[in-house]
Enzyme design. Sequence first.
Site, PDB file in Angstrom:
ATOM      1  N   ARG A 146     -14.558 -27.033  13.985  1.00 34.76           N
ATOM      2  CA  ARG A 146     -14.376 -27.623  15.302  1.00 34.76           C
ATOM      3  C   ARG A 146     -15.002 -26.688  16.334  1.00 34.76           C
ATOM      4  O   ARG A 146     -15.115 -25.479  16.108  1.00 34.76           O
ATOM      5  CB  ARG A 146     -12.893 -27.805  15.614  1.00 34.76           C
ATOM      6  CG  ARG A 146     -12.163 -28.775  14.675  1.00 34.76           C
ATOM      7  CD  ARG A 146     -10.707 -28.897  15.089  1.00 34.76           C
ATOM      8  NE  ARG A 146      -9.983 -29.861  14.272  1.00 34.76           N
ATOM      9  CZ  ARG A 146      -9.229 -29.532  13.211  1.00 34.76           C
ATOM     10  NH1 ARG A 146      -9.107 -28.255  12.860  1.00 34.76           N
ATOM     11  NH2 ARG A 146      -8.606 -30.465  12.520  1.00 34.76           N
ATOM     12  N   LYS A 170      -5.818 -26.498  14.359  1.00 37.73           N
ATOM     13  CA  LYS A 170      -4.833 -27.175  15.190  1.00 37.73           C
ATOM     14  C   LYS A 170      -3.423 -26.807  14.744  1.00 37.73           C
ATOM     15  O   LYS A 170      -3.136 -26.724  13.551  1.00 37.73           O
ATOM     16  CB  LYS A 170      -5.018 -28.699  15.103  1.00 37.73           C
ATOM     17  CG  LYS A 170      -6.229 -29.212  15.872  1.00 37.73           C
ATOM     18  CD  LYS A 170      -6.252 -30.723  15.860  1.00 37.73           C
ATOM     19  CE  LYS A 170      -7.396 -31.273  16.708  1.00 37.73           C
ATOM     20  NZ  LYS A 170      -7.429 -32.749  16.686  1.00 37.73           N
ATOM     21  N   HIS A 235     -19.142 -31.875  17.687  1.00 38.47           N
ATOM     22  CA  HIS A 235     -18.310 -32.721  16.835  1.00 38.47           C
ATOM     23  C   HIS A 235     -19.151 -33.677  16.000  1.00 38.47           C
ATOM     24  O   HIS A 235     -18.772 -34.024  14.874  1.00 38.47           O
ATOM     25  CB  HIS A 235     -17.307 -33.507  17.682  1.00 38.47           C
ATOM     26  CG  HIS A 235     -16.035 -33.803  16.962  1.00 38.47           C
ATOM     27  ND1 HIS A 235     -15.192 -32.816  16.488  1.00 38.47           N
ATOM     28  CD2 HIS A 235     -15.456 -34.984  16.596  1.00 38.47           C
ATOM     29  CE1 HIS A 235     -14.149 -33.371  15.891  1.00 38.47           C
ATOM     30  NE2 HIS A 235     -14.288 -34.674  15.933  1.00 38.47           N
ATOM     31  N   ARG A 238     -20.100 -31.843  13.019  1.00 39.46           N
ATOM     32  CA  ARG A 238     -18.950 -31.808  12.101  1.00 39.46           C
ATOM     33  C   ARG A 238     -18.856 -33.126  11.331  1.00 39.46           C
ATOM     34  O   ARG A 238     -18.598 -33.141  10.128  1.00 39.46           O
ATOM     35  CB  ARG A 238     -17.681 -31.542  12.906  1.00 39.46           C
ATOM     36  CG  ARG A 238     -16.362 -31.597  12.131  1.00 39.46           C
ATOM     37  CD  ARG A 238     -15.246 -31.134  13.048  1.00 39.46           C
ATOM     38  NE  ARG A 238     -13.938 -31.649  12.705  1.00 39.46           N
ATOM     39  CZ  ARG A 238     -13.076 -31.038  11.898  1.00 39.46           C
ATOM     40  NH1 ARG A 238     -13.408 -29.899  11.307  1.00 39.46           N
ATOM     41  NH2 ARG A 238     -11.886 -31.557  11.661  1.00 39.46           N
ATOM     42  N   HIS A 261      -7.483 -31.796   8.227  1.00 37.37           N
ATOM     43  CA  HIS A 261      -6.776 -33.003   8.637  1.00 37.37           C
ATOM     44  C   HIS A 261      -5.378 -33.027   8.041  1.00 37.37           C
ATOM     45  O   HIS A 261      -5.217 -32.854   6.833  1.00 37.37           O
ATOM     46  CB  HIS A 261      -7.530 -34.255   8.167  1.00 37.37           C
ATOM     47  CG  HIS A 261      -8.813 -34.484   8.900  1.00 37.37           C
ATOM     48  ND1 HIS A 261      -9.838 -35.247   8.391  1.00 37.37           N
ATOM     49  CD2 HIS A 261      -9.247 -34.039  10.112  1.00 37.37           C
ATOM     50  CE1 HIS A 261     -10.838 -35.280   9.251  1.00 37.37           C
ATOM     51  NE2 HIS A 261     -10.502 -34.549  10.309  1.00 37.37           N
ATOM     52  N   TYR A 270     -14.516 -41.295   7.123  1.00 33.31           N
ATOM     53  CA  TYR A 270     -15.848 -40.904   6.676  1.00 33.31           C
ATOM     54  C   TYR A 270     -16.328 -41.709   5.466  1.00 33.31           C
ATOM     55  O   TYR A 270     -17.441 -41.510   4.996  1.00 33.31           O
ATOM     56  CB  TYR A 270     -15.877 -39.415   6.339  1.00 33.31           C
ATOM     57  CG  TYR A 270     -15.655 -38.559   7.557  1.00 33.31           C
ATOM     58  CD1 TYR A 270     -16.642 -38.408   8.521  1.00 33.31           C
ATOM     59  CD2 TYR A 270     -14.432 -37.933   7.777  1.00 33.31           C
ATOM     60  CE1 TYR A 270     -16.430 -37.649   9.663  1.00 33.31           C
ATOM     61  CE2 TYR A 270     -14.210 -37.166   8.910  1.00 33.31           C
ATOM     62  CZ  TYR A 270     -15.209 -37.030   9.839  1.00 33.31           C
ATOM     63  OH  TYR A 270     -14.989 -36.288  10.968  1.00 33.31           O
TER      64      TYR A 270
END
Length: 295
Positions: A146, A170, A235, A238, A261, A270
Site C-alpha cells: 500500500r 492496517k 494503488h 498494487r 486482506h 481480483y
Amino acid sequence: MDDRRAIALFLDMMAAERGAAANTIAAYGRDLAQASEALSGRLGAADARGLERLVHEWRDLAATSLARKLSAVRRFFAFLVSEGLRADNPAGDLGSPAKGRPLPKTLSREEVDRMFAVVEEEAASGTPAGLRLKALIELLYGSGLRATELVSLPRAAIKPGTPYAVLKGKGDKERMVPVSTRAGEAVAAWAATLGPGEKYLFPSGGTHMSRVRLFQIVKHLAAAAGIAPARVSPHVLRHAFATHLLEGGADLRALQSMLGHADIATTQIYTHVQSAHLVDLVNRAHPLADRRQDD
C-alpha cells in the site's frame, strides 16, 4: 438472547480471539446495530427471507459499504452457530444486489513493461532520483505494498538477501510480503545513497516521503511511459501486482495473505482475470488434462 447481548459477545470474540483492530470492531458494532434496528431488534432470530429484506433496505449504499455490512452480518451468524446460539445459518448464502462491486483499475503487462523501461533508463543514470524511483516501483509492483506502507518503510525493513519483509499494515497487523531479487537489489542500491542516521528507507524533511509525493512520482512515470496519468496510481500498481499473480496461477489464499486482506471476499475482486487464461490453466494442470479419448 436479545440482539444487543449477542452483538456484544460477538465483538468481544473479535477482539479477544481474532485480534481485530479497534476501528474494525467499532465498524462491526455500528453495522450490526443498524441491521438489528432495520429488523426491529430481531437480527439474531432472522431467517433467510428477513436477511434478504435487509439487503434490499441497504440496496442504495455504496458497493464498498454494502460489502462491509454484509461481511459483518455473515460473521455474526457464523459466531451464533459456533456458540450454539443458533442451529442454522441463514446468512451463509447472503449475497449482494446485482449491481455488485466495481472491478479494480489495473494495467496490462505491456503497460507495466513500458513503465519499467522508463524506470530502467532513469536508474541507469546512477542518480539518487533514478535509484529511488526504481526501488519505489519495484516494491509497489513486485511486493504489492500500500502507498502508506511503502513511504513509511523503516530503513531496516528490507534486509539484503532476505526474500521477504515483515510489515505493519492496517490495524497495526503484521504480515509478510515477498521481496524479489530485483527489488532487493534496487533497494540496496538506493539505500547505499542514504546517510547513516536516516530512520526511513524513503526519507524526506526529517520524516518519510509523503503519499502525495509518491502519487506525483507515479503519475509522472506513467506520462513518461505514454500512459494517461489519470489511469495510474500506487494503488493501481498494487492491483496490477495482484491481477498478474492470479493470471500466473497464484493461490487466492496466498494472495490474501500478501495483500493483507482480513476478508477473502476483498481478495476475490481480483478474480476478474481473463477466463480464457483460467480455462487454459485447467486444461494444462488438471490430472485428466492429457487423457485422450479413443473414440
